[in-house]
Design an enzyme around this catalytic site. Structure first.
Site, PDB file in Angstrom:
ATOM      1  N   LYS A  39     141.167  88.520  59.442  1.00 51.90           N
ATOM      2  CA  LYS A  39     142.312  88.432  58.542  1.00 51.90           C
ATOM      3  C   LYS A  39     142.300  89.560  57.506  1.00 51.90           C
ATOM      4  O   LYS A  39     142.652  89.368  56.356  1.00 51.90           O
ATOM      5  CB  LYS A  39     142.332  87.070  57.856  1.00 51.90           C
ATOM      6  CG  LYS A  39     142.428  85.912  58.838  1.00 51.90           C
ATOM      7  CD  LYS A  39     142.562  84.596  58.124  1.00 51.90           C
ATOM      8  CE  LYS A  39     142.585  83.417  59.049  1.00 51.90           C
ATOM      9  NZ  LYS A  39     143.489  83.495  60.173  1.00 51.90           N
ATOM     10  N   CYS A  40     141.914  90.737  57.954  1.00 48.89           N
ATOM     11  CA  CYS A  40     141.744  91.901  57.084  1.00 48.89           C
ATOM     12  C   CYS A  40     142.803  92.943  57.417  1.00 48.89           C
ATOM     13  O   CYS A  40     143.291  93.010  58.542  1.00 48.89           O
ATOM     14  CB  CYS A  40     140.339  92.474  57.333  1.00 48.89           C
ATOM     15  SG  CYS A  40     139.958  94.010  56.477  1.00 48.89           S
ATOM     16  N   GLY A  41     143.142  93.764  56.456  1.00 50.22           N
ATOM     17  CA  GLY A  41     144.076  94.852  56.709  1.00 50.22           C
ATOM     18  C   GLY A  41     143.561  95.837  57.744  1.00 50.22           C
ATOM     19  O   GLY A  41     144.342  96.551  58.368  1.00 50.22           O
ATOM     20  N   PHE A  42     142.250  95.870  57.943  1.00 47.46           N
ATOM     21  CA  PHE A  42     141.649  96.771  58.934  1.00 47.46           C
ATOM     22  C   PHE A  42     141.476  96.108  60.301  1.00 47.46           C
ATOM     23  O   PHE A  42     141.005  96.749  61.239  1.00 47.46           O
ATOM     24  CB  PHE A  42     140.294  97.287  58.443  1.00 47.46           C
ATOM     25  CG  PHE A  42     140.385  98.125  57.192  1.00 47.46           C
ATOM     26  CD1 PHE A  42     141.130  99.293  57.166  1.00 47.46           C
ATOM     27  CD2 PHE A  42     139.717  97.738  56.045  1.00 47.46           C
ATOM     28  CE1 PHE A  42     141.222 100.058  56.009  1.00 47.46           C
ATOM     29  CE2 PHE A  42     139.799  98.503  54.886  1.00 47.46           C
ATOM     30  CZ  PHE A  42     140.549  99.668  54.871  1.00 47.46           C
ATOM     31  N   THR A  43     141.854  94.839  60.433  1.00 50.36           N
ATOM     32  CA  THR A  43     141.678  94.114  61.693  1.00 50.36           C
ATOM     33  C   THR A  43     142.287  94.842  62.885  1.00 50.36           C
ATOM     34  O   THR A  43     141.709  94.800  63.973  1.00 50.36           O
ATOM     35  CB  THR A  43     142.223  92.677  61.561  1.00 50.36           C
ATOM     36  OG1 THR A  43     141.489  92.013  60.520  1.00 50.36           O
ATOM     37  CG2 THR A  43     142.062  91.893  62.850  1.00 50.36           C
TER      38      THR A  43
END
Length: 168
Positions: A39-43
Site C-alpha cells: 500500500k505504498c506509493g512505490f508499490t
C-alpha cells in the site's frame, strides 16, 4: 563499504509459512534484496522488479523481497493477503519472504548486515522507506544500496554487468 568478511551466505530468511531457510544457496547468483509494501506509493515497482527477474533469472539473478510494515503501516496484511495482492496486481512470481523489521531493536540480522555494508546518504544506517534495494554480487558481497525512488529499470545496467563479469 565495510570490511566485514561475511556474505549473504551467513544469513537466513524466514518464508511466509514460518520456515527458516539458509541464504547460502544464493552464492554464485546476483541478488537484489528489497523491502516491500503493498500500500505504498512505490508499490508499482513490483512490476519493474518482476520484469528484471523474468529477464535475468536464467542468468543467475534472484530477487528476495521482504514485506515490511514499518513505514506508515503500508503492509498490514498477512502472508496470504500479501501474496495474493502481488500475484493478482503484478503477476509476481519471484519469492516473497515473511514479514520483517528492517530498523529498530527487532531488525533481522540480514538487514543489520546490509545496512552496515552499504549505508545510505551521509552514512545513515537506517532504511528510510519501502523499496530500498541492495544489490549483491555472485560472491555474496553487497555492491550498492539503492533508494526507494530508484526504479528497478535504473538497476538493469548494474545487474547485467555483474551477471556478465562474474561468471562462476
Amino acid at each position: 563499504m565495510s570490511t566485514d568478511p561475511r556474505t549473504i551466505a551467513d544469513f537466513n530468511a524466514t518464508l511466509p509459512n514460518g520456515e527458516t531457510i539458509s541464504l547460502a544457496d544464493r552464492l554464485g547468483k546476483v541478488v537484489l534484496v528489497v523491502n516491500t509494501a503493498s500500500k505504498c506509493g512505490f508499490t508499482p515497482q513490483y512490476k519493474g522488479l518482476e520484469e528484471l527477474w523474468r529477464k535475468y533469472r536464467e542468468q543467475g539473478f534472484e530477487i528476495i523481497a521482504f514485506p515490511c510494515n514499518q513505514f506508515g503501516g503500508q503492509e498490514p496484511g498477512d502472508a496470504d493477503e500479501i501474496a495474493a495482492f502481488c500475484e493478482v496486481n503484478f503477476g509476481l512470481s519471484f519469492p516473497l519472504m515473511g514479514k520483517v523489521e528492517v530498523n529498530g531493536p527487532d531488525t533481522v540480522p540480514l538487514y543489520d548486515w546490509l545496512k552496515a555494508e552499504a549505508p545510505g546518504l551521509l552514512g545513515s544506517k537506517s532504511i528510510k522507506w519501502n523499496f530500498t534495494k541492495f544489490l549483491i554480487d555472485r560472491e555474496g558481497k553487497v555492491v550498492r544500496r539503492y533508494a526507494p525512488t530508484d526504479k528497478p529499470a535504473a538497476l538493469e545496467k548494474a545487474i547485467s554487468r555483474l551477471l556478465s563479469s562474474s561468471r562462476t
